[in-house]
Design a protein around this motif. Sequence first.
Motif, PDB file in Angstrom:
ATOM      1  N   GLN A   1      -9.979   9.903  16.163  1.00 14.94           N
ATOM      2  CA  GLN A   1      -9.166  11.120  16.117  1.00 14.94           C
ATOM      3  C   GLN A   1      -9.538  12.058  17.259  1.00 14.94           C
ATOM      4  O   GLN A   1      -8.680  12.733  17.835  1.00 14.94           O
ATOM      5  CB  GLN A   1      -9.355  11.834  14.778  1.00 14.94           C
ATOM      6  CG  GLN A   1      -8.737  11.096  13.598  1.00 14.94           C
ATOM      7  CD  GLN A   1      -9.116  11.722  12.263  1.00 14.94           C
ATOM      8  OE1 GLN A   1     -10.227  12.215  12.089  1.00 14.94           O
ATOM      9  NE2 GLN A   1      -8.203  11.682  11.317  1.00 14.94           N
ATOM     10  N   ALA A   2     -10.828  12.091  17.598  1.00 14.89           N
ATOM     11  CA  ALA A   2     -11.292  12.966  18.679  1.00 14.89           C
ATOM     12  C   ALA A   2     -10.672  12.552  20.005  1.00 14.89           C
ATOM     13  O   ALA A   2     -10.246  13.403  20.801  1.00 14.89           O
ATOM     14  CB  ALA A   2     -12.818  12.922  18.772  1.00 14.89           C
ATOM     15  N   ALA A   3     -10.603  11.246  20.249  1.00 13.22           N
ATOM     16  CA  ALA A   3     -10.006  10.763  21.502  1.00 13.22           C
ATOM     17  C   ALA A   3      -8.534  11.164  21.574  1.00 13.22           C
ATOM     18  O   ALA A   3      -8.054  11.633  22.622  1.00 13.22           O
ATOM     19  CB  ALA A   3     -10.165   9.250  21.602  1.00 13.22           C
ATOM     20  N   ALA A   4      -7.821  11.011  20.473  1.00 12.18           N
ATOM     21  CA  ALA A   4      -6.398  11.372  20.452  1.00 12.18           C
ATOM     22  C   ALA A   4      -6.207  12.875  20.643  1.00 12.18           C
ATOM     23  O   ALA A   4      -5.294  13.313  21.353  1.00 12.18           O
ATOM     24  CB  ALA A   4      -5.766  10.913  19.135  1.00 12.18           C
ATOM     25  N   LEU A   5      -7.077  13.680  20.022  1.00  9.45           N
ATOM     26  CA  LEU A   5      -6.957  15.131  20.152  1.00  9.45           C
ATOM     27  C   LEU A   5      -7.207  15.563  21.586  1.00  9.45           C
ATOM     28  O   LEU A   5      -6.473  16.396  22.133  1.00  9.45           O
ATOM     29  CB  LEU A   5      -7.924  15.830  19.191  1.00  9.45           C
ATOM     30  CG  LEU A   5      -7.917  17.364  19.225  1.00  9.45           C
ATOM     31  CD1 LEU A   5      -6.528  17.914  18.891  1.00  9.45           C
ATOM     32  CD2 LEU A   5      -8.968  17.920  18.267  1.00  9.45           C
ATOM     33  N   ARG A   6      -8.218  15.001  22.216  1.00  7.80           N
ATOM     34  CA  ARG A   6      -8.513  15.375  23.601  1.00  7.80           C
ATOM     35  C   ARG A   6      -7.374  14.976  24.536  1.00  7.80           C
ATOM     36  O   ARG A   6      -7.091  15.670  25.504  1.00  7.80           O
ATOM     37  CB  ARG A   6      -9.833  14.756  24.051  1.00  7.80           C
ATOM     38  CG  ARG A   6     -11.038  15.396  23.348  1.00  7.80           C
ATOM     39  CD  ARG A   6     -12.333  14.982  23.957  1.00  7.80           C
ATOM     40  NE  ARG A   6     -12.504  15.644  25.253  1.00  7.80           N
ATOM     41  CZ  ARG A   6     -13.571  15.463  26.022  1.00  7.80           C
ATOM     42  NH1 ARG A   6     -14.537  14.650  25.646  1.00  7.80           N
ATOM     43  NH2 ARG A   6     -13.667  16.078  27.173  1.00  7.80           N
ATOM     44  N   GLU A   7      -6.705  13.882  24.231  1.00  5.47           N
ATOM     45  CA  GLU A   7      -5.560  13.471  25.046  1.00  5.47           C
ATOM     46  C   GLU A   7      -4.408  14.466  24.926  1.00  5.47           C
ATOM     47  O   GLU A   7      -3.578  14.576  25.823  1.00  5.47           O
ATOM     48  CB  GLU A   7      -5.090  12.075  24.639  1.00  5.47           C
ATOM     49  CG  GLU A   7      -5.981  10.955  25.145  1.00  5.47           C
ATOM     50  CD  GLU A   7      -5.528   9.590  24.672  1.00  5.47           C
ATOM     51  OE1 GLU A   7      -4.385   9.479  24.173  1.00  5.47           O
ATOM     52  OE2 GLU A   7      -6.314   8.639  24.800  1.00  5.47           O
ATOM     53  N   SER A   8      -4.363  15.191  23.806  1.00  2.00           N
ATOM     54  CA  SER A   8      -3.275  16.158  23.606  1.00  2.00           C
ATOM     55  C   SER A   8      -3.513  17.470  24.350  1.00  2.00           C
ATOM     56  O   SER A   8      -2.615  18.306  24.442  1.00  2.00           O
ATOM     57  CB  SER A   8      -3.092  16.452  22.109  1.00  2.00           C
ATOM     58  OG  SER A   8      -4.140  17.281  21.616  1.00  2.00           O
ATOM     59  N   ALA A   9      -4.723  17.662  24.892  1.00  2.00           N
ATOM     60  CA  ALA A   9      -5.022  18.904  25.616  1.00  2.00           C
ATOM     61  C   ALA A   9      -4.030  19.089  26.761  1.00  2.00           C
ATOM     62  O   ALA A   9      -3.718  18.150  27.489  1.00  2.00           O
ATOM     63  CB  ALA A   9      -6.452  18.878  26.154  1.00  2.00           C
ATOM     64  N   GLY A  10      -3.513  20.297  26.875  1.00  2.00           N
ATOM     65  CA  GLY A  10      -2.552  20.589  27.923  1.00  2.00           C
ATOM     66  C   GLY A  10      -1.114  20.321  27.528  1.00  2.00           C
ATOM     67  O   GLY A  10      -0.193  20.600  28.289  1.00  2.00           O
ATOM     68  N   THR A  11      -0.906  19.767  26.337  1.00  2.00           N
ATOM     69  CA  THR A  11       0.452  19.491  25.855  1.00  2.00           C
ATOM     70  C   THR A  11       0.690  20.263  24.567  1.00  2.00           C
ATOM     71  O   THR A  11      -0.260  20.656  23.880  1.00  2.00           O
ATOM     72  CB  THR A  11       0.662  17.990  25.591  1.00  2.00           C
ATOM     73  OG1 THR A  11      -0.158  17.587  24.475  1.00  2.00           O
ATOM     74  CG2 THR A  11       0.288  17.152  26.806  1.00  2.00           C
ATOM     75  N   GLY A  12       1.952  20.456  24.219  1.00  2.00           N
ATOM     76  CA  GLY A  12       2.264  21.177  22.989  1.00  2.00           C
ATOM     77  C   GLY A  12       1.642  22.558  23.005  1.00  2.00           C
ATOM     78  O   GLY A  12       1.483  23.177  24.053  1.00  2.00           O
ATOM     79  N   THR A  13       1.273  23.046  21.817  1.00  2.00           N
ATOM     80  CA  THR A  13       0.567  24.321  21.730  1.00  2.00           C
ATOM     81  C   THR A  13      -0.838  24.073  21.214  1.00  2.00           C
ATOM     82  O   THR A  13      -1.078  23.107  20.486  1.00  2.00           O
ATOM     83  CB  THR A  13       1.281  25.302  20.771  1.00  2.00           C
ATOM     84  OG1 THR A  13       1.204  24.778  19.433  1.00  2.00           O
ATOM     85  CG2 THR A  13       2.740  25.503  21.165  1.00  2.00           C
TER      86      THR A  13
END
Length: 200
Positions: A71-83
């Motif tokens: 989950q941590a890897a997926a969350l870090r990949e979301s950085a800079g996207t969405g809110t």
Amino acid sequence: MPTGVHIRDARRQLFDAAERVLLQDGPNALTSRAVTIEAGVAKGVLHRHFPDFDAFLTELVQDRIARIDGQAAALRESAGTGTVAGNLTGALIDLFDPVAVAIVSLVIFRDELRVRLRRARPAHGIPVLAEATAMIASYLNDECEMGRIAADADVDALALSLIGVGHLLFAGREDAPPEIGAVDTVVTTVIADVMQRRLL
């Protein structure tokens, strides 16, 4: 189940059974007998794969921690996207599913389990919650570097706040998890200052 019958992936079968017992009856009810009955296997199956019941529980919790790593890897990949608030809200909802909340209760409930987990993964705090806090802090650090939250944000304190309030929101809710809006409101409140100050 007859002892001569081969069981495919017995460890996974036992972990899944333990999670069902935790969800149905809570940590007090989690015994080797309850797990093997729920799994539909002979009691000896558990002891063929694990030296004792606390060793089984240690690996059960480590299995959950491995999911947090994913989950941590997926969350870090979301950085800079969405809110930022949306990403954090989704992360808390994924993190605090009913099994994870029950496993945190189990870790708090069993002293020997905590000792073994700290030997296996030395870290401060309650295992599972400590890894979850590190996950949120890493994500917030990435967002800080991207300028989406204030440059001087105390990401460790924010992560502790989000995990603490997240656990309080989700724990002890047998009826249903909190609504997404309730989680989002809390997340937005916790990060409001660092979101506003990034614009200054």
